[in-house]
Motif scaffolding. Structure first.
Motif, PDB file in Angstrom:
ATOM      1  N   ALA A 184       0.854  -1.200   0.000  1.00  0.00           N
ATOM      2  CA  ALA A 184       0.000   0.000   0.000  1.00  0.00           C
ATOM      3  C   ALA A 184       0.885   1.244   0.000  1.00  0.00           C
ATOM      4  O   ALA A 184       1.854   1.308   0.755  1.00  0.00           O
ATOM      5  CB  ALA A 184      -0.903   0.011   1.232  1.00  0.00           C
ATOM      6  N   VAL A 185       0.547   2.198  -0.859  1.00  0.00           N
ATOM      7  CA  VAL A 185       1.223   3.503  -0.843  1.00  0.00           C
ATOM      8  C   VAL A 185       0.235   4.487  -0.230  1.00  0.00           C
ATOM      9  O   VAL A 185      -0.868   4.679  -0.738  1.00  0.00           O
ATOM     10  CB  VAL A 185       1.644   3.942  -2.264  1.00  0.00           C
ATOM     11  N   MET A 186       0.648   5.077   0.890  1.00  0.00           N
ATOM     12  CA  MET A 186      -0.277   5.885   1.684  1.00  0.00           C
ATOM     13  C   MET A 186       0.316   7.260   1.962  1.00  0.00           C
ATOM     14  O   MET A 186       1.529   7.445   1.875  1.00  0.00           O
ATOM     15  CB  MET A 186      -0.545   5.159   3.022  1.00  0.00           C
ATOM     16  N   PRO A 187      -0.543   8.234   2.337  1.00  0.00           N
ATOM     17  CA  PRO A 187      -0.002   9.543   2.713  1.00  0.00           C
ATOM     18  C   PRO A 187       0.960   9.393   3.890  1.00  0.00           C
ATOM     19  O   PRO A 187       0.749   8.563   4.779  1.00  0.00           O
ATOM     20  CB  PRO A 187      -1.240  10.344   3.122  1.00  0.00           C
ATOM     21  N   PHE A 188       1.987  10.202   3.857  1.00  0.00           N
ATOM     22  CA  PHE A 188       3.076  10.212   4.834  1.00  0.00           C
ATOM     23  C   PHE A 188       2.590  10.026   6.288  1.00  0.00           C
ATOM     24  O   PHE A 188       3.066   9.151   7.002  1.00  0.00           O
ATOM     25  CB  PHE A 188       3.768  11.568   4.671  1.00  0.00           C
ATOM     26  N   HIS A 189       1.607  10.860   6.717  1.00  0.00           N
ATOM     27  CA  HIS A 189       1.204  10.881   8.130  1.00  0.00           C
ATOM     28  C   HIS A 189       0.419   9.632   8.520  1.00  0.00           C
ATOM     29  O   HIS A 189       0.181   9.399   9.698  1.00  0.00           O
ATOM     30  CB  HIS A 189       0.390  12.146   8.431  1.00  0.00           C
ATOM     31  N   GLU A 190      -0.006   8.819   7.562  1.00  0.00           N
ATOM     32  CA  GLU A 190      -0.781   7.616   7.891  1.00  0.00           C
ATOM     33  C   GLU A 190       0.105   6.381   8.066  1.00  0.00           C
ATOM     34  O   GLU A 190      -0.382   5.307   8.407  1.00  0.00           O
ATOM     35  CB  GLU A 190      -1.821   7.344   6.797  1.00  0.00           C
ATOM     36  N   VAL A 191       1.397   6.537   7.792  1.00  0.00           N
ATOM     37  CA  VAL A 191       2.290   5.380   7.935  1.00  0.00           C
ATOM     38  C   VAL A 191       3.084   5.551   9.236  1.00  0.00           C
ATOM     39  O   VAL A 191       3.971   6.404   9.330  1.00  0.00           O
ATOM     40  CB  VAL A 191       3.220   5.237   6.711  1.00  0.00           C
ATOM     41  N   ASN A 192       2.699   4.760  10.241  1.00  0.00           N
ATOM     42  CA  ASN A 192       3.353   4.826  11.559  1.00  0.00           C
ATOM     43  C   ASN A 192       3.076   3.511  12.285  1.00  0.00           C
ATOM     44  O   ASN A 192       2.312   2.676  11.787  1.00  0.00           O
ATOM     45  CB  ASN A 192       2.825   6.031  12.360  1.00  0.00           C
ATOM     46  N   TYR A 193       3.688   3.341  13.454  1.00  0.00           N
ATOM     47  CA  TYR A 193       3.556   2.072  14.179  1.00  0.00           C
ATOM     48  C   TYR A 193       2.098   1.778  14.560  1.00  0.00           C
ATOM     49  O   TYR A 193       1.634   0.650  14.453  1.00  0.00           O
ATOM     50  CB  TYR A 193       4.425   2.079  15.440  1.00  0.00           C
ATOM     51  N   ALA A 194       1.370   2.824  14.996  1.00  0.00           N
ATOM     52  CA  ALA A 194      -0.010   2.607  15.449  1.00  0.00           C
ATOM     53  C   ALA A 194      -0.855   2.047  14.304  1.00  0.00           C
ATOM     54  O   ALA A 194      -1.595   1.063  14.480  1.00  0.00           O
ATOM     55  CB  ALA A 194      -0.599   3.926  15.963  1.00  0.00           C
ATOM     56  N   ASN A 195      -0.733   2.639  13.120  1.00  0.00           N
ATOM     57  CA  ASN A 195      -1.513   2.137  11.976  1.00  0.00           C
ATOM     58  C   ASN A 195      -1.020   0.769  11.527  1.00  0.00           C
ATOM     59  O   ASN A 195      -1.817  -0.079  11.104  1.00  0.00           O
ATOM     60  CB  ASN A 195      -1.440   3.125  10.808  1.00  0.00           C
ATOM     61  N   ALA A 196       0.295   0.549  11.624  1.00  0.00           N
ATOM     62  CA  ALA A 196       0.837  -0.766  11.234  1.00  0.00           C
ATOM     63  C   ALA A 196       0.259  -1.859  12.136  1.00  0.00           C
ATOM     64  O   ALA A 196      -0.125  -2.938  11.661  1.00  0.00           O
ATOM     65  CB  ALA A 196       2.364  -0.745  11.312  1.00  0.00           C
ATOM     66  N   VAL A 197       0.159  -1.567  13.437  1.00  0.00           N
ATOM     67  CA  VAL A 197      -0.403  -2.552  14.381  1.00  0.00           C
ATOM     68  C   VAL A 197      -1.876  -2.795  14.052  1.00  0.00           C
ATOM     69  O   VAL A 197      -2.345  -3.937  13.989  1.00  0.00           O
ATOM     70  CB  VAL A 197      -0.231  -2.045  15.840  1.00  0.00           C
TER      71      VAL A 197
END
Ligand SMILES: [Zn+2]
Length: 327
Positions: A225-238
């Motif tokens: 998935a290619v996502m906006p910068f601010h949506e890629v982080n540990y919380a969303n990955a979990v």
């Protein structure tokens, strides 16, 4: 020709705003489609000097695009290499030349041509990474590292999240996923819309927009998935890992990876801006009599250029002042 106190360009009495909304100007140059440069497109007032690609990416109509000849003065748009449609403005008037780079990079990328450099009397140049601390690796090396990261984790059955600015960087990440990994990524609606504009202008990109049956099908198995910068982080990955019951690997692509930490597995130093050595290379090739530095790190860049013998000042109305009169 002269720059006024707000760093608008005046040529033969015609005033051109440079990436500002320019309420008191006759026309506004919009170098590219990033929101911090498109105030004039949003204001719906002035005539616009911009590429068709920039206007399309900003979702505006092309009917406000102005001719490049006005009041006996000729302007020219040169590629700036920053993203699709990004341009520099060059104006010649009374035997003198002025060039404004907007955001630029000297390297060609998978989705943008490289900046063209011409000799100029006065240069207004962006200094986002105008500090010797910023030196980026070769683009091909970063492409290799990103495609290795994607393939290794995808082939192991994981979900791969890639983050970047929704306009420009995200399309380059889609191109890496398509051309270097042979995969079609899932993208957000906004990123998908920009991908369609890139494809319309000849930079073919293949992505499935979230919420469509095609994306749903891709997401039944492991996916990229290619996502906006601010949506890629540990919380969303979990959260994504729990939802799809798969391991998730996350990465972002930004020049700021050289100086900042981000909540992801890897941060790749892939930038759409020139690093310090390329900024210096541009200035040396352009051989300007006067340089104004803008868009971040103005003070540091102008000091570094002065150390190297250039007549340079920040274009922020502060610090060292050069004559802003007619040149
Ligand atoms: Zn930009």
């Amino acid at each position: 020709m002269r720059l006024d106190s707000r760093f608008n360009l005046e040529a033969n009495g015609h005033r051109i705003a440079l990436d500002t909304s320019g309420s008191h100007c006759d026309s506004c140059f919009v170098s590219h489609a990033h929101a911090d440069h498109t105030g004039a497109l949003r204001s719906r007032k002035n005539k616009i000097i911009a590429s068709e690609e920039t206007v399309a990416l900003a979702g505006r109509s092309a009917d406000r695009i102005s001719s490049l000849e006005f009041d006996g003065t000729k302007a020219e748009l040169l590629p700036s290499g920053h993203m699709l449609g990004a341009r520099q403005l060059r104006v010649e008037c009374g035997g003198e030349s002025f060039t404004y780079t907007g955001d630029f990079k000297l390297e060609k990328s998978l989705t943008a041509e490289k900046a063209e450099v011409c000799e100029t009397d006065v240069l207004m140049i962006e200094g986002t990474f105008g500090d010797p601390a910023y030196e980026f690796p070769e683009r091909e090396e970063v492409y290799d590292a990103i495609s290795f990261f994607i393939k290794k984790n995808y082939e192991a059955g994981s979900i791969v999240l890639l983050g970047g600015y929704a306009l420009g960087k995200a399309q380059e990440l889609v191109a890496i996923t398509n051309r270097l990994c042979g995969l079609k990524p899932v993208v957000s609606e906004r990123i998908g819309r920009a991908c369609r504009v890139y494809s319309d202008f000849g930079v073919k990109l293949d992505a499935a927009v979230m919420g469509t049956p095609e994306a749903e099908e891709l997401m039944e198995s492991n996916f990229v998935a290619v996502m906006p910068f601010h949506e890629v982080n540990y919380a969303n990955a979990v959260a994504i890992s729990r939802r799809f019951r798969r391991s998730v690997y996350s990465a972002i692509a930004t020049g700021w990876a050289k100086s900042m930490r981000f909540p992801v597995d890897v941060a790749f130093p892939l930038s759409d801006h020139a690093d310090f050595k390329d900024i210096l290379g541009y200035v040396e090739a352009a051989r300007p009599k006067t340089v104004y530095c803008c868009h971040g790190n103005e003070g540091t860049l102008s000091a570094e250029l002065r150390k190297r013998g250039f007549n340079a000042a920040p274009a922020d109305g502060k610090g060292v002042q050069l004559s802003l009169g007619t040149w």
